[in-house]
Every structure is written in C-alpha cells, then in structure tokens.
Design a protein around this motif. Structure first.
Motif, PDB file in Angstrom:
ATOM      1  N   UNK A 131       0.827  -1.203   0.000  1.00  0.00           N
ATOM      2  CA  UNK A 131       0.000   0.000   0.000  1.00  0.00           C
ATOM      3  C   UNK A 131       0.866   1.259   0.000  1.00  0.00           C
ATOM      4  N   UNK A 132       1.983   1.229   0.751  1.00  0.00           N
ATOM      5  CA  UNK A 132       2.859   2.401   0.780  1.00  0.00           C
ATOM      6  C   UNK A 132       3.536   2.626  -0.564  1.00  0.00           C
ATOM      7  N   UNK A 133       3.705   1.546  -1.333  1.00  0.00           N
ATOM      8  CA  UNK A 133       4.349   1.653  -2.643  1.00  0.00           C
ATOM      9  C   UNK A 133       3.342   1.689  -3.780  1.00  0.00           C
ATOM     10  N   UNK A 181       3.225  -0.622 -13.484  1.00  0.00           N
ATOM     11  CA  UNK A 181       2.504  -1.738 -14.095  1.00  0.00           C
ATOM     12  C   UNK A 181       1.352  -1.301 -14.985  1.00  0.00           C
ATOM     13  N   UNK A 182       0.929  -0.044 -14.828  1.00  0.00           N
ATOM     14  CA  UNK A 182      -0.228   0.419 -15.584  1.00  0.00           C
ATOM     15  C   UNK A 182      -1.536  -0.155 -15.079  1.00  0.00           C
ATOM     16  N   UNK A 183      -1.545  -0.702 -13.854  1.00  0.00           N
ATOM     17  CA  UNK A 183      -2.737  -1.324 -13.284  1.00  0.00           C
ATOM     18  C   UNK A 183      -3.421  -0.388 -12.302  1.00  0.00           C
ATOM     19  N   UNK A 184      -4.732  -0.445 -12.268  1.00  0.00           N
ATOM     20  CA  UNK A 184      -5.518   0.267 -11.269  1.00  0.00           C
ATOM     21  C   UNK A 184      -5.933  -0.747 -10.216  1.00  0.00           C
ATOM     22  N   UNK A 185      -5.373  -0.613  -8.995  1.00  0.00           N
ATOM     23  CA  UNK A 185      -5.626  -1.613  -7.972  1.00  0.00           C
ATOM     24  C   UNK A 185      -7.076  -1.630  -7.520  1.00  0.00           C
ATOM     25  N   UNK A 186      -7.810  -0.540  -7.744  1.00  0.00           N
ATOM     26  CA  UNK A 186      -9.225  -0.544  -7.392  1.00  0.00           C
ATOM     27  C   UNK A 186      -9.994  -1.492  -8.301  1.00  0.00           C
ATOM     28  N   UNK A 187      -9.470  -1.702  -9.502  1.00  0.00           N
ATOM     29  CA  UNK A 187     -10.111  -2.627 -10.436  1.00  0.00           C
ATOM     30  C   UNK A 187      -9.603  -4.057 -10.253  1.00  0.00           C
ATOM     31  N   UNK A 188      -8.292  -4.196 -10.008  1.00  0.00           N
ATOM     32  CA  UNK A 188      -7.727  -5.537  -9.793  1.00  0.00           C
ATOM     33  C   UNK A 188      -6.461  -5.426  -8.954  1.00  0.00           C
ATOM     34  N   UNK A 189      -6.469  -6.084  -7.798  1.00  0.00           N
ATOM     35  CA  UNK A 189      -5.303  -6.089  -6.919  1.00  0.00           C
ATOM     36  C   UNK A 189      -4.208  -6.950  -7.563  1.00  0.00           C
ATOM     37  N   UNK A 190      -2.929  -6.618  -7.363  1.00  0.00           N
ATOM     38  CA  UNK A 190      -1.862  -7.415  -7.982  1.00  0.00           C
ATOM     39  C   UNK A 190      -1.883  -8.879  -7.561  1.00  0.00           C
ATOM     40  N   UNK A 191      -2.302  -9.165  -6.332  1.00  0.00           N
ATOM     41  CA  UNK A 191      -2.420 -10.567  -5.921  1.00  0.00           C
ATOM     42  C   UNK A 191      -3.423 -11.294  -6.807  1.00  0.00           C
ATOM     43  N   UNK A 192      -4.531 -10.614  -7.123  1.00  0.00           N
ATOM     44  CA  UNK A 192      -5.550 -11.227  -7.980  1.00  0.00           C
ATOM     45  C   UNK A 192      -5.027 -11.406  -9.401  1.00  0.00           C
ATOM     46  N   UNK A 193      -4.228 -10.432  -9.874  1.00  0.00           N
ATOM     47  CA  UNK A 193      -3.675 -10.534 -11.223  1.00  0.00           C
ATOM     48  C   UNK A 193      -2.697 -11.698 -11.329  1.00  0.00           C
ATOM     49  N   UNK A 194      -1.866 -11.882 -10.289  1.00  0.00           N
ATOM     50  CA  UNK A 194      -0.920 -13.000 -10.282  1.00  0.00           C
ATOM     51  C   UNK A 194      -1.671 -14.326 -10.239  1.00  0.00           C
ATOM     52  N   UNK A 195      -2.723 -14.384  -9.434  1.00  0.00           N
ATOM     53  CA  UNK A 195      -3.511 -15.612  -9.335  1.00  0.00           C
ATOM     54  C   UNK A 195      -4.182 -15.948 -10.659  1.00  0.00           C
ATOM     55  N   UNK A 196      -4.600 -14.921 -11.379  1.00  0.00           N
ATOM     56  CA  UNK A 196      -5.261 -15.132 -12.668  1.00  0.00           C
ATOM     57  C   UNK A 196      -4.314 -15.783 -13.673  1.00  0.00           C
TER      58      UNK A 196
END
Length: 732
Positions: free
Chosen positions: A315-317, A325-340
């Motif tokens: 969260x601090x980073x 990464x060009x990702x919006x964490x409100x749409x998809x958390x990086x943990x969820x992206x890795x799991x996908x």
C-alpha cells in the motif's frame, strides 16, 4: 567513520575556496534548535576494556606508525601518511561528534546544517599538537589568506562564506582538538540518559533526534513539486520524520565487572513498526520456544504478522507500482492478477495460512553452524499450507523439467513416519539437499534432511527448550515478558569453532604492524591462548520489547571483543569448521561447470528441435506442391502452426535485429539439390552471432550441432552460397 568523514569534508571544502576574507566571531552562527545527532566514544581502551583484548589494543596503537612507513617503502610520496595517521589517532581517542540543522538558512544558498568533532586529550599540549598537525595539512592545500584567528583562539577557514573552525580549546574540563563546520559550540554535548546499569560507564553512545531534522525536511518539501512531495512522503513514511512526535533513538554500550551491556531505546517508534506487523498484540510466550532445543548453539525467534507487513508495504508503494505496471488496484489487486495468470494467490493461498511466530536455530542435533541451520514458521491452517506447497512443488518441478532439463527436482520422502520434501539436483554433485515440511503446527526448512528430521523430533518430543538453558537465563533470558524478539548465541560453545580462523586474522594484523626496518616495533601475540580466551566466557542474549510507544532493545554478552569475534566466526563455520567451507567451495567448483554444460546442452537441444520442426514442415509442403521449396517463409505457416518469423531462439533475440532463424526460401525444388546431406537449408542465426556452436538443418532433413569453424567451412562450399550471404550482419 565520522572522523574520517569530517576530516575529508574539511579538507574538501577548503580546496574549493577562492580569494576570501577571514571571518570574525560575529560572522559565525552560534545558535541551533538542538543537536540532531550526538556520538560519543570513550576511546579504544574503553571499547576494548577486557584484559583478553590487550594485545589487540597494542597492535591497533601501532597501526599509525606503520602508515608512516608506506610512502618510503612504496616509493610513493602521494600517499597521505600524516593525514591517515592523524585520522587513526582521532579514531582511537575519546571523541564527540555532533551535528544538527540551522533554522532560517536557505538550503540553496549555504549548508543548512552544522557539524562538530571534538577529540579529547589528557593535556592541552596534546590538543595543541593535534591541532598543529591538522593546521599544517590545511596550509598545504589552502592559501594563508583563507585562514583567520578567532577571539577564542580557534582558527577559521572561510570557504566561500562557509566557516570551518579548527584548533585546540577546552570543552567543559577537557582539553580538545576541535574542527567544526558552520558553527562551534563550546558547551559539552550529551546523549542523555543511557539506561545502562548504574555501575556501568558508557564506552560508546549515540543520540539521534529525528525531530531536530524535521525543519530541513519541511523546507525541502515546501520547495518541491506535488509529485516530488508525494514521493518524499512515501519514502519517509516509515522513518517517523513527518510524524507529530518524531522518534528519538539512544544507544549505549558499556562494560560491567563481568559482562558487557547494551541498551537501545527508540522512542515514539512503536506505532511505526506496527505497520510492519510487529506489535504488543503478538508477544512471545513459552510455547513459542518449543521448536528450539536447549542444545541450540545460536537461535532467534520473533513475532510478526507477515500478511499485515506485506499488505502495508504494498500500500505504501502503491502509486509507484500502479504507474510501473499500468494497473488500477481498485479494479484488480496485484495478488488477484498473479492468481489469474498462475493459479496461485499470494494472500489467500500462503500468507493467510501463516501464524505470527518465526525463527531460526542450529544445534548439535542439526549439525551446528550455518550448514545445520533450521528455519521455522508458525502455521494456522495446516491443510491449506500443504495444498499450497503441493501446488508450488508441482510448478517448480515443471520448470525444472523444461528449463533445467531435469537437473533440478523436488522429491517427496517419508522417513520414520515423517513426510517432507527435498530439493535435489539429479546427476549433479551439488552439496545441498534443502529440505522442508510441516510438523507440530510449524513449517520447517533446513539445509539437510537430517537437520529437518531433528527439528521434527524436537517439536514433537522435545521436553527441554532454550528457555531452560542456564546460560540463556543467566544473560537476561529468565524473563521474556513483553518481548517481541529474542536472540541467543552460546559463545562458550562456539569459541573453539572460530578460534583458528580469528587467530589467522590476528596474525595478519600483527604482521602488518611490524616494521621491516625496525625490529623493536613488535606487537607481540594478539590472541591469548585458547584456554585463557575461553575461561569465563559468557553467552549473548538480546531482547526486544515494546514499552508504551517505545521499542527497547537490551543485550548482555561477554566483555571481550576477541571472544565475541570467535563466537561469530564459530556460527559461520559450524562444527566442521573450515572443512565445511572448503567442501562447499569444492562442490561448487565441481558443480558449476556441470550446470553450465547442462544449461548449454538444453538450449542447443531446444534450437535443434525447432529446426527439425521446420524440416518436417518443409517436407510436407514439398509433398503437396510438386517438390517445391517455399518461396517465402510465410508459406510454412500452415505446416508449422505458427509464423516462421515468430520463431524465437533460446539464444535470441539476434543482436543485429534480424530474425533468430534463417531458412532457404529460394522457391526451387528439392530434386534439383545435388548434395542434400551437405546443403544448408536452415540454421540458428542468434547462435552464430554469439559465436557459440550453431544448430544447422540440411536439405535431407537431418540437423547437426556444428562448431563455428565447421559451420564456416561449409559456408565456403558452392551449394551454400545463399546461407553464406545471410550471415552478413551489415546489410550487404
């Protein structure tokens, strides 16, 4: 370190000063909001106070004399021997270093900070001598008119308006040599209350007041852009500099009659470390020591919520990571992206299954030293963690099979009813069998299956733990109340393992201080005999607690630096000593060529397989199109299943920007080829450009791995003129 830094700073500042006018006392800033940092040392004799270290003190005192020999011996007058000797004298003398921020000074115009180094002497004559040496060094690089004498007897060097004071004076009752940047404070500095036992004098201490640095940080923030402020806020968030109550850190080390003590207090820091998952909510209790046997030679255990730590860190980073990464964490958390992508969820499949207690240890049963190290982590969901590691094992074995050609594999073993996994290297003499598994509510990892089984036995059947170790209790471990971290080193047990290695180092120091021309300069033996060194040796115990809003670290250990150094070396070498290190080195020497050979063979095999696919596709095309050779590589697409230009070499991409592979798309017929077994139809350009062996496909369908010499010999044959032209990388 601070002495050398200050001396370098003073000489460096002096070197760039131009035509100047000496400053007066009225020009020198004399006020400050308070020292941001104070470091005090009572000198080398106080730091090495134990009689066992007397030889070490004697040798260190001879170092500066040895430095003076070097310019003549090396025939190099550029060696600044006097400056180095002066720095060594300063380093070994009682000293005080202080520094802080000067409010109201524009950061862009002049240094907004002050620094002051005071070296204590027994007499004013000694302070005068040191000051004279320092002044003569400055005069060698700074014009005389850059110096001025102050009303208090100090000299002031005007470095483009920045004052540098130096000279001999008195601070309190002590004669000192002082050198200061920006301001000189004649009042004694203090690190405040040290919290060492009442009968223990401070040998070295420090006080760091982050609140005194805050004005400078706020000044920098005011002049920064919005983006820069955001970056600084994130960078400084966990330092406490921007909080309403910035931390104040005090450190003190001293020697009692029978042991050494250290005390560290980080005031106003508990809230900061809470963001790393360390808090009063999770303190150690007796059950947390069950994995650590009483026979442990060294051990550490702590509590930390890893899930909270990872989530708070991410969260601090977040702004940095989202931008990268060009990702919006409100749409998809990086943990969820890795799991996908992988099917493995870091939070749900791993971190959520873990408890808060973790640690390491080595004991007689595990083999001792680093090679017998065991790591453990509390588990809250044993079934969940087993499923996770089964999944990780499957993924790792797939990668090992495909990427390492089967030379890396995780296998499952069952011994005496205990099931665990072992990282193996089939066919390679790798001296390591990293093993892991769970038992008794903990996940364990060890450097060998034997150490892992010993850890399993302790957590299941062990009746005595580290808490019952008499040396652990003697050195402060009798009470672990409110502790969040504990460490232990059984110094008396480890001295024998490290004694030989440290003795070698002390012999090197002893020889270094001797003079090749003066036989009277003799340091004697630095190391006492083993019996003398080991007599009365004491263990080291360190406890970390949370007291209110403060983090407090206390430690007790042996008084002798040589004793503690031998114990540290003993931890590194273990019971098998240097033989273990030599064995690892020998094993690595044997292993690395084999690993590299296997890696090279795997890549070459992959490239040759690709060319065989091309040969089959080309033959299929010829069978359907009246023996024709494709006139364009794209015509192979339906037969390969993918575009030829998409073929990627394991040695690529080709550094000249061309395709990784070449294919003879001449449009002729196979029946017109006179020497099918000699005519090159395809090869790996990326391999050739790197100068490695080259995978080559021939018109009769076979594929060979040729050396660069063999390949270039074939290129000179008339039937391979097209292949020869294709190897040029300059566009001709």
């Amino acid at each position: 370190m601070y002495i050398r830094t200050m001396a370098s700073l003073t000489v460096g500042v002096a070197a760039w000063c131009g035509a100047t006018t000496p400053l007066t006392a009225a020009d020198v800033l004399q006020t400050s909001p308070g020292d941001a940092i104070v470091i005090q040392s009572a000198g080398i004799e106080a730091l090495l106070a134990d009689p066992k270290d007397a030889g070490l003190v004697r040798a260190l005192r001879l170092l500066d004399d040895r430095v003076l020999d070097l310019p003549r011996e090396l025939n190099d007058d550029d060696i600044p021997a006097p400056a180095v000797k002066l720095a060594l004298d300063m380093l070994m003398s009682p000293m005080t270093f202080r520094g802080g921020i000067i409010e109201g000074v524009d950061f862009g115009e002049e240094p907004p900070f002050y620094l002051q180094l005071d070296i204590e002497n027994n007499t004013m004559a000694g302070a005068d001598s040191m000051a004279g040496k320092f002044r003569r060094m400055l005069e060698a690089v700074v014009p005389d008119d850059a110096h001025g004498q102050r009303e208090d007897g100090l000299y002031t060097l005007d470095a483009d308006g920045v004052p540098v004071m130096h000279g001999s004076t008195s601070i309190g009752d002590s004669p000192v040599f002082t050198t200061a940047l920006q301001r000189f404070d004649p009042k004694p500095a203090s690190i405040g209350r040290t919290e060492l036992p009442a009968d223990v004098d401070t040998a070295v201490g420090m006080r760091l007041d982050l609140g005194a640095i805050a004005p400078l940080i706020h000044q920098v923030l005011e002049g920064a852009s919005d983006e820069e402020r955001e970056i600084m806020h994130m960078s400084l968030k966990d330092t406490g500099l921007l909080s309403e109550n910035p931390p104040v850190v005090t450190v003190a080390i001293g020697h009692g009659t029978d042991r050494a003590y250290s005390h560290v207090r980080m005031a106003n820091y508990a809230g900061i470390v809470a963001r790393t998952g360390v808090s009063k909510a999770n303190t150690l209790n007796a059950d947390d020591f069950q994995p650590i046997p009483r026979s442990a030679t060294h051990a550490s255990v702590k509590t930390q919520d890893l899930l909270a730590y990872v989530e708070n860190t991410l969260e601090s980073m977040r702004p940095f990571l989202e931008e990268a990464s060009g990702m919006d964490w409100d749409e998809q958390h990086p943990f969820d992206a890795i799991a996908e992508q992988s099917g493995f969820h870091i939070r749900d499949d791993l971190l959520a299954h873990l408890g808060t207690t973790m640690g390491t240890y080595a004991s007689d049963e595990t083999g001792g030293g680093l090679l017998g190290m065991v790591c453990f982590m509390e588990i809250e969901n044993q079934e969940g963690i087993q499923e996770t590691f089964d999944q990780i094992t499957g993924m790792a074995n797939m990668v090992g099979t495909m990427g390492a050609n089967g030379y890396v594999r995780i296998t499952s073993r069952t011994i005496a009813g205990s099931t665990f996994s072992v990282l193996t290297f089939p066919g390679l003499p790798v001296p390591l069998e990293l093993s892991f598994g769970q038992a008794g509510g903990y996940f364990f990892m060890a450097t060998s299956p034997q150490a892992l089984l010993a850890a399993f036995d302790q957590v299941h059947n062990g009746t005595d733990t580290l808490l019952s170790h008499p040396r652990f209790r003697e050195m402060g471990g009798a009470s672990i109340d409110n502790a969040v971290a504990v460490s232990f080193v059984d110094t008396p047990r480890l001295i024998s393992n490290g004694y030989g290695l440290v003795n070698l180092g002390m012999a090197a120091l002893s020889n270094m201080t001797r003079s090749p021309n003066d036989p009277n300069r003799e340091p004697g033996f630095i190391m006492p005999s083993y019996e003398v060194l080991a007599e009365g040796a004491m263990a080291t115990v360190t406890l970390t607690r949370i007291e209110g809003d403060d983090i407090v670290v206390t430690a007790q250990g042996d008084r002798s630096a040589l004793v503690n150094l031998c114990a540290t070396a003993g931890v590194l070498t273990g019971s098998s000593g240097l033989a273990a290190i030599a064995a690892v080195g020998l094993g690595a020497g044997i292993m690395l060529p084999a690993v590299e050979k296997a890696r090279t063979q795997a890549r070459a095999t992959q490239s040759m397989s690709m060319l065989r696919n091309v040969a089959v596709a080309s033959a299929t095309y010829a069978a359907e199109w009246n023996d024709k050779i494709p006139a364009n590589v794209n015509e192979l697409h339906p037969y390969l299943g993918f575009s030829f230009n998409e073929m990627s070499s394991p040695y690529g991409p080709a550094w000249d920007g061309g395709p990784d592979y070449w294919f003879d798309a001449s449009g002729g017929t196979y029946s017109a080829i006179k020497f099918p077994s000699r005519q090159i139809m395809s090869y790996d350009r990326a391999m050739y450009l790197l100068g490695d062996d080259i995978a080559v496909g021939f018109a009769d369908g076979h594929v060979e791995l040729l050396s660069t010499f063999e390949f270039e010999q074939k290129l000179h044959e008339e039937c391979n003129s097209r292949a020869k032209t294709s190897t040029f990388v300059d566009g001709n």
